[in-house]
Design an enzyme around this catalytic site. Structure first.
Site, short mmCIF file in Angstrom:
data_model
loop_
_atom_site.label_atom_id
_atom_site.label_comp_id
_atom_site.label_asym_id
_atom_site.label_seq_id
_atom_site.Cartn_x
_atom_site.Cartn_y
_atom_site.Cartn_z
N GLY A 10 0.95 -1.01 -0.16
CA GLY A 10 0.13 -0.07 0.35
C GLY A 10 1.40 1.27 0.53
N GLY A 12 -0.03 4.56 0.42
CA GLY A 12 -0.90 5.44 0.33
C GLY A 12 -0.21 6.28 1.76
N GLY A 15 0.91 4.00 4.46
CA GLY A 15 2.45 3.04 4.23
C GLY A 15 3.26 3.44 4.12
N PHE A 118 -14.67 21.11 12.28
CA PHE A 118 -14.94 20.20 11.80
C PHE A 118 -16.32 19.86 12.02
CE2 PHE A 118 -13.14 17.27 7.83
CZ PHE A 118 -13.36 18.65 7.64
N ASP A 212 -8.56 -5.15 -1.11
CA ASP A 212 -7.65 -6.48 -1.22
C ASP A 212 -7.10 -7.00 0.25
OD1 ASP A 212 -7.94 -6.24 -4.01
OD2 ASP A 212 -6.92 -5.07 -4.21
N GLN A 231 -19.13 4.51 7.02
CA GLN A 231 -19.32 5.25 7.02
C GLN A 231 -20.02 5.58 5.54
OE1 GLN A 231 -16.32 8.83 8.06
NE2 GLN A 231 -17.75 8.69 9.59
N HIS A 233 -20.74 9.60 4.27
CA HIS A 233 -20.65 10.94 4.19
C HIS A 233 -21.26 11.67 3.38
CE1 HIS A 233 -18.47 14.67 3.61
NE2 HIS A 233 -17.14 14.20 4.31
N LEU A 243 -16.95 13.13 -3.62
CA LEU A 243 -16.52 13.56 -2.21
C LEU A 243 -17.06 15.13 -2.37
CD1 LEU A 243 -17.01 13.37 0.95
CD2 LEU A 243 -14.42 13.18 0.39
N GLU A 246 -16.44 17.95 4.43
CA GLU A 246 -16.73 18.50 4.93
C GLU A 246 -16.54 19.96 5.60
OE1 GLU A 246 -17.25 16.64 9.70
OE2 GLU A 246 -17.38 15.40 7.79
N ARG A 277 -20.69 12.72 11.10
CA ARG A 277 -21.24 12.38 10.05
C ARG A 277 -22.50 11.41 10.01
NH1 ARG A 277 -15.72 11.84 6.78
NH2 ARG A 277 -15.05 14.22 7.17
N HIS A 348 -17.89 5.65 2.11
CA HIS A 348 -16.67 6.74 1.72
C HIS A 348 -15.47 6.39 3.00
CE1 HIS A 348 -14.57 10.29 2.78
NE2 HIS A 348 -14.50 10.44 4.34
N GLU A 378 -6.86 3.04 7.26
CA GLU A 378 -7.56 2.88 7.07
C GLU A 378 -8.10 1.30 6.85
OE1 GLU A 378 -11.75 3.81 4.02
OE2 GLU A 378 -9.73 4.44 3.93
N ARG A 389 -16.23 7.78 12.67
CA ARG A 389 -15.30 7.94 12.75
C ARG A 389 -15.85 9.98 12.54
NH1 ARG A 389 -12.36 10.91 8.57
NH2 ARG A 389 -13.12 9.78 6.98
N LEU A 395 -6.91 11.51 8.14
CA LEU A 395 -5.50 11.52 7.80
C LEU A 395 -4.28 11.65 8.99
CD1 LEU A 395 -5.50 14.81 5.86
CD2 LEU A 395 -5.21 12.64 5.11
#
Length: 575
Positions: A10, A12, A15, A118, A212, A231, A233, A243, A246, A277, A348, A378, A389, A395
């Site tokens: 991964g 992202g 990772g 938020f 996966d 979730q 959104h 999206l 928010e 949410r 989401h 995630e 969440r 993040l």
């Protein structure tokens, strides 16, 4: 056979942050990141709104304790509070660290990092880079991986986790470019493969978010935790599902129904559009159900509501949320400066995932851990989000727990030997699996089965749930799994066979979808994002615990694990 000290699957935020921490901790370690897309195309780049941290740049009364309480309350008291304490205590330092790595956060006039409101947060604590925060962070992390010499296997698809005798030894993967199969062995394997949004027909997730890593973990006989908590959104752009961050509501946008009413006053009067949410998504769904949704011609009785930014003015819209304006304009032809945006809930985020402890070690059951196997982001469930969440905590989780898991791995692999693997066996089994799919003389195209599966999940395991509809969903999955063995592939080639990848991803989606539905049907209460109309109350006596779902081809075995409560006793959740 390829060899590294550590493999991270991964590319992202979680990772990449883990890989960076390992390289920083011990530059002599050989670290590999394996990604089925280029890392810069990971879904993390789509994260818009920001990351929460009690920096106190805007609100001097904020604290990590307040952030922790908001997170636990938002989770409907299912979050593990030791994990939440770590998250919120370390938040300010990881934001400053990202700044030092080169992340271009938006600024206050005096030069400090800006912070916005938020949903579910009691203070303005969300740090942001306009509405492109994930993009800004991931670019700098990937640049730093190059600086530290981390090897990136981009556009390799991982087919299988090699798990023998309770130890993760490596992975089997094939190169999308030419179909070449490799076994990659390591002293530690980390999964950071993100979520599963493509289980549903309308999602904010990209096409690669097919679960996966979750499916590979389940197929290896390991549990998945809290998978029923999906979730939705509140503000997916209608009809595309993309999206609308928010951050738009954080800057002061209104949700209005066909009558022009700001209906959140009826559902969460103290927080209005910035309620958590799950509450906001249900409110929109209720308004649509009651006939107060909007049609494309502006009349009542339609399938969406409006997100109204017009009162913010052009300058604020274009400086604070330019990407959201651009998305609405490009995809549905709406100019948010002069027109309200059509929105409705979209799938989401997954609160559940691979169960881990606060060092990212993967659990094999309530008391034991898998040797050499870690997860973060995630795809993991350390449970800081519980049943729901809060925005801008994802993040943060990726960075805090990516860093923390990386540090744990760097320590774990010291003085360990590379494991022994029968490479020939795994390569032959992978080749056989691929060849069977290519040779299969079926009658269905992949898209037919996938579309029916995604529609089934949306209809039978969405914002509102009952035993009856979920039972229908499970029956339909069983039928679709039968049909999976009758798909056929037009592309028989080895080079860039995207059809083959989609066939493998569809298997992942089915495993994950069945686990979500089975976990949901067994949780006979309403908590956070899991809302059952036949069990509309939260039931702490029976269900203040984490679901542990063990997959097998004959069915899914459900067990439970206690929630860690260290700071805040559960109480009724009101906003």
């Amino acid at each position: 056979m390829l060899e590294h000290d550590v493999i991270i699957v991964g590319g992202g935020l979680a990772g990449c942050r883990a890989a960076l921490e390992i390289a920083r901790t011990d530059p002599s370690l050989k670290v590999a990141v394996v990604a089925k897309t280029h890392p810069i195309r990971s879904h993390s780049v789509a994260a818009q709104g920001g990351m929460a941290a009690s920096l106190k740049n805007v609100d001097g009364t904020d604290s990590w304790e307040a952030h922790a309480f908001d997170t636990v309350k938002g989770s409907d008291y299912l979050a593990d509070q030791d994990a939440v304490a770590i998250l919120t205590q370390e938040a300010p330092d990881v934001v400053i660290d990202l700044e030092h790595l080169g992340v271009l956060f938006s600024r206050l006039p005096d030069g400090r990092i800006a912070q916005r409101a938020f949903g579910g947060h009691s203070h303005n604590r969300t740090c942001y880079a306009a509405d492109k925060t994930g993009h800004a962070i991931l670019h700098e992390l990937v640049n730093n991986l190059r600086r530290y010499g981390v090897q990136i296997y981009e556009e390799w698809y991982v087919m299988r986790l090699i798990l023998e005798d309770g130890q993760a030894k490596g992975v089997v993967m094939f190169h999308l470019l030419d179909g070449h199969i490799e076994v990659l062995r390591a002293k530690a394997v980390m999964f950071a493969t993100g979520g599963y949004g493509r289980v549903y027909n309308t999602t904010s997730n990209d096409y690669a978010s097919t679960g996966d890593g979750l499916a590979m973990t389940a197929l290896a006989g390991l549990p998945l935790a809290d998978m029923e908590f999906v979730q939705f959104h509140p503000t997916g752009l209608y009809p595309v599902g993309v999206l609308i961050s928010e951050a738009v509501r954080g800057e002061g946008a209104y949700l209005i129904n066909a009558d022009g009413d700001r209906f959140m006053a009826n559902y969460a009067p103290s927080r209005m559009e910035l309620a958590p949410r799950d509450i906001t998504s249900r409110a929109i769904a209720y308004e649509i159900r009651a006939g107060r949704g909007v049609n494309t011609n502006g009349s009542a009785g339609g399938p969406f509501v409006y997100l109204d930014l017009r009162h913010l003015g052009k300058e604020k819209i274009m400086s604070r949320v330019p990407f959201c304006w651009e998305e609405a304009h490009r995809l549905v032809g709406v100019d948010a400066v002069t027109q309200p945006m059509p929105v409705r809930p979209t799938n989401h985020y997954c609160m559940g995932g691979i169960p881990v402890n606060t060092d990212g070690q993967v659990r094999s059951n309530n008391d034991s851990f898998v040797e050499g196997f870690f997860a973060a982001g995630e795809t993991a469930c350390v449970s800081i989000h519980g049943a729901n969440r809060l925005g801008s905590n994802s993040l943060l989780e990726c960075v805090v727990y990516g860093k923390r898991t990386g540090a744990a791995i760097a320590n774990y692999v010291q003085n360990r030997q590379l494991p022994s693997i029968d490479e020939t066996r795994y390569i032959n089994e992978a080749k056989q699996q691929i060849q069977l799919l290519i040779d299969q003389p079926g009658q269905y195209r992949i898209n037919q089965i996938r579309q029916a599966f995604q529609d089934n999940m949306t209809e039978n395991c969405g914002v509102f749930r009952t035993d009856e509809v979920m039972s229908q969903g499970l029956e339909k999955i069983a039928q679709l799994q039968q049909k999976y063995s009758q798909i056929y592939l037009d592309d028989k080639g080895k080079s860039w066979n995207t059809e083959l990848v989609e066939a493998l991803e569809l298997q992942s989606l089915m495993v994950v979808g069945q686990t979500i539905l089975t976990s949901a049907i067994n949780r006979q209460e309403s908590r956070g994002a899991h809302f059952r109309e036949d069990f509309s109350e939260r039931d702490d006596n029976k269900f203040l615990q984490h679901t542990m779902a063990y997959y097998s081809p004959t069915g899914i075995n459900i067990q439970y694990r206690p929630v860690t409560i260290t700071m805040f006793a559960p109480k009724e959740r009101k906003y």
